[in-house]
Motif scaffolding. Structure first.
Motif, short mmCIF file in Angstrom:
data_model
loop_
_atom_site.label_atom_id
_atom_site.label_comp_id
_atom_site.label_asym_id
_atom_site.label_seq_id
_atom_site.Cartn_x
_atom_site.Cartn_y
_atom_site.Cartn_z
N LEU A 1 0.82 -1.21 0.00
CA LEU A 1 0.00 0.00 0.00
C LEU A 1 0.85 1.26 0.00
CD1 LEU A 1 -2.81 -0.95 2.54
CD2 LEU A 1 -2.83 -1.11 0.06
N THR A 2 2.12 1.15 -0.32
CA THR A 2 3.00 2.30 -0.19
C THR A 2 3.38 2.94 -1.50
OG1 THR A 2 4.96 0.88 -0.20
CG2 THR A 2 4.00 1.42 1.93
N GLY A 3 2.87 2.48 -2.64
CA GLY A 3 3.31 3.17 -3.83
C GLY A 3 2.68 2.75 -5.12
N PHE A 4 2.98 3.54 -6.13
CA PHE A 4 2.57 3.30 -7.50
C PHE A 4 3.77 2.81 -8.31
CE2 PHE A 4 -0.85 6.42 -6.66
CZ PHE A 4 -1.91 5.78 -7.26
N LEU A 5 3.46 2.17 -9.42
CA LEU A 5 4.48 1.91 -10.42
C LEU A 5 3.95 2.49 -11.72
CD1 LEU A 5 7.14 0.63 -11.26
CD2 LEU A 5 5.91 -1.49 -11.73
N LEU A 6 4.47 3.63 -12.11
CA LEU A 6 3.98 4.33 -13.29
C LEU A 6 4.92 4.09 -14.46
CD1 LEU A 6 2.91 7.74 -11.73
CD2 LEU A 6 1.41 6.03 -12.70
N GLY A 7 4.35 3.71 -15.59
CA GLY A 7 5.14 3.53 -16.79
C GLY A 7 5.37 4.84 -17.50
N SER A 8 6.21 4.80 -18.53
CA SER A 8 6.55 6.02 -19.25
C SER A 8 5.33 6.63 -19.94
CB SER A 8 7.63 5.72 -20.29
OG SER A 8 7.20 4.71 -21.20
N THR A 9 4.41 5.79 -20.42
CA THR A 9 3.22 6.31 -21.07
C THR A 9 2.39 7.12 -20.08
OG1 THR A 9 3.10 4.52 -22.68
CG2 THR A 9 1.05 5.71 -22.22
N SER A 10 2.15 6.58 -18.89
CA SER A 10 1.34 7.28 -17.89
C SER A 10 1.99 8.60 -17.48
CB SER A 10 1.12 6.40 -16.66
OG SER A 10 0.36 5.27 -16.97
N LEU A 11 3.29 8.58 -17.20
CA LEU A 11 3.97 9.80 -16.79
C LEU A 11 3.93 10.84 -17.90
CD1 LEU A 11 7.08 8.36 -14.92
CD2 LEU A 11 5.18 9.62 -13.92
N HIS A 12 4.11 10.40 -19.14
CA HIS A 12 4.08 11.32 -20.28
C HIS A 12 2.71 11.98 -20.39
CE1 HIS A 12 5.11 12.74 -24.35
NE2 HIS A 12 3.87 12.44 -24.66
N VAL A 13 1.65 11.19 -20.24
CA VAL A 13 0.29 11.73 -20.35
C VAL A 13 -0.02 12.65 -19.18
CG1 VAL A 13 -2.17 11.12 -20.36
CG2 VAL A 13 -0.54 9.78 -21.71
N LEU A 14 0.30 12.22 -17.96
CA LEU A 14 0.01 13.03 -16.78
C LEU A 14 0.75 14.37 -16.82
CD1 LEU A 14 0.19 10.17 -14.16
CD2 LEU A 14 -1.83 11.53 -14.65
N GLY A 15 1.88 14.41 -17.47
CA GLY A 15 2.64 15.64 -17.57
C GLY A 15 2.22 16.56 -18.69
N ARG A 16 1.31 16.12 -19.56
CA ARG A 16 0.93 16.93 -20.71
C ARG A 16 -0.57 17.12 -20.88
NH1 ARG A 16 3.05 14.76 -26.10
NH2 ARG A 16 2.10 16.71 -26.78
N THR A 17 -1.38 16.42 -20.10
CA THR A 17 -2.81 16.47 -20.32
C THR A 17 -3.37 17.88 -20.14
OG1 THR A 17 -4.92 15.54 -19.58
CG2 THR A 17 -3.25 15.88 -17.91
N HIS A 18 -4.43 18.18 -20.90
CA HIS A 18 -5.06 19.50 -20.85
C HIS A 18 -6.18 19.57 -19.82
CE1 HIS A 18 -2.99 20.76 -24.56
NE2 HIS A 18 -3.18 19.52 -24.96
N CYS A 19 -6.65 18.43 -19.33
CA CYS A 19 -7.73 18.39 -18.35
C CYS A 19 -7.24 17.67 -17.10
CB CYS A 19 -8.95 17.66 -18.94
SG CYS A 19 -8.69 15.88 -19.20
N PRO A 20 -8.00 17.67 -16.02
CA PRO A 20 -7.59 16.88 -14.85
C PRO A 20 -7.38 15.43 -15.22
CG PRO A 20 -9.38 18.37 -14.26
CD PRO A 20 -9.23 18.46 -15.75
N ALA A 21 -6.31 14.84 -14.70
CA ALA A 21 -6.00 13.44 -14.97
C ALA A 21 -5.83 12.71 -13.65
CB ALA A 21 -4.72 13.33 -15.81
N VAL A 22 -6.41 11.51 -13.57
CA VAL A 22 -6.40 10.75 -12.32
C VAL A 22 -5.69 9.41 -12.54
CG1 VAL A 22 -7.80 9.74 -10.48
CG2 VAL A 22 -8.58 11.82 -11.66
#
Length: 296
Positions: free
Chosen positions: A112-133
């Motif tokens: 319960l201590t963390g996420f494992l984010l891939g490059s696709t998710s990080l790329h999208v979360l860093g560029r999205t135009h709307c709120p991203a969850v």
């Protein structure tokens, strides 16, 4: 909030958890849900042939199965699916221009201590135009499928108040609207730097500079929250001031979080993306869905 809730669905358990979370949120907000699968961007562990027809068939099956299960549970939901050939990151960023919200799955570390984010998710979360969850696989705060109710003690929307000026408005608007919709309380978290980093000579000249500094930060936080308390009078609010690194302070508030809300600055060029240290830390370590809100 207008436009659909868009989910990047690759067939992994994490993306299916994200789809369930998104379906429930879309229904509450009276929004449609779009499940999107890129057959050219599939998990490396998918046991299928490398031929394009097989990948496309896998994508169609993933979408059909998720659509059937979600509509069986949420029959009033307007749901559409889309199979695309462009890379997932490109399509999701483009869809975010007209979406109300973008939802991505994240595979957990097994604790319960963390996420494992891939490059696709990080790329999208860093560029999205709307709120991203980002929603972690088997997240205890998510009601997923049948027989998996959300944990009853997850009743807070935690907001990281890194900035108290106009930039905080986008985060607070999203957080208060969500809290009102879900009957949650807001915990507005403000991290104060260690006293040794405070350089204000007026504060350092006082007998108890640490107490004075925290009191001033408490006043600033209360002022930032005041208009949102007035706009959402039924939403309970807890003001949380603590000394220490922002990411650590935010993590310490996680035990009762149903959702965490953090911000990131928009980039001047669509060719670049960046997540600040607090957003990055939240995405990798908070054990609840994390909403990343772009702001100017």
């Amino acid at each position: 909030m207008t436009g659909p809730v868009v989910v990047g669905l690759d067939g992994s358990p994490a993306s299916l958890t994200a789809a369930w979370w998104a379906a429930r949120e879309a229904l509450k907000r009276n929004l449609s849900l779009l499940l999107l699968h890129s057959w050219t961007t599939q998990p490396l562990d998918v046991p299928i042939a490398q031929a394009a027809p097989s990948k496309q068939q896998y994508g169609r099956e993933v979408l059909h199965r998720a659509e059937a299960e979600i509509l069986h549970r949420y029959g009033d939901l307007t749901l559409t699916t889309q199979l695309v050939s462009d890379p997932a990151s490109r399509v999701l960023v483009e869809r975010s221009r007209s979406a109300a919200m973008l939802v991505l799955g994240s595979r957990g570390h097994g604790t319960l201590t963390g996420f494992l984010l891939g490059s696709t998710s990080l790329h999208v979360l860093g560029r999205t135009h709307c709120p991203a969850v980002a929603v972690r696989s088997e997240d205890p705060s998510v009601e997923c499928g049948w027989g998996h109710p959300a944990a009853a003690d997850r009743n807070e929307v935690v907001v990281g108040m890194g900035e108290l000026g106009p930039a905080a408005g986008a985060l607070l608007e999203f957080a208060f609207a969500d809290a009102e919709l879900n009957g949650s309380r807001i915990r507005a978290v403000r991290a104060c730097p260690l006293l040794g980093l405070v350089t204000d000579p007026h504060l350092m000249a006082t007998e108890h500079p640490g107490d004075r500094y925290k009191a001033e930060e408490q006043t600033r936080l209360a002022d930032a929250l005041a208009p949102w308390r007035e706009k959402f009078p039924t939403v309970p609010v807890v003001e949380h001031i603590a000394v220490g690194p922002a990411a650590h302070v935010l993590l310490a508030t996680a035990p009762h979080a149903r959702l965490a809300v953090v911000g990131r600055r928009r980039r001047p060029s669509h060719h670049t993306w960046h997540l600040g240290p607090v957003a990055h830390g939240a995405l990798h370590h908070l054990p609840c869905p994390v909403a990343v809100i772009p702001h100017d």
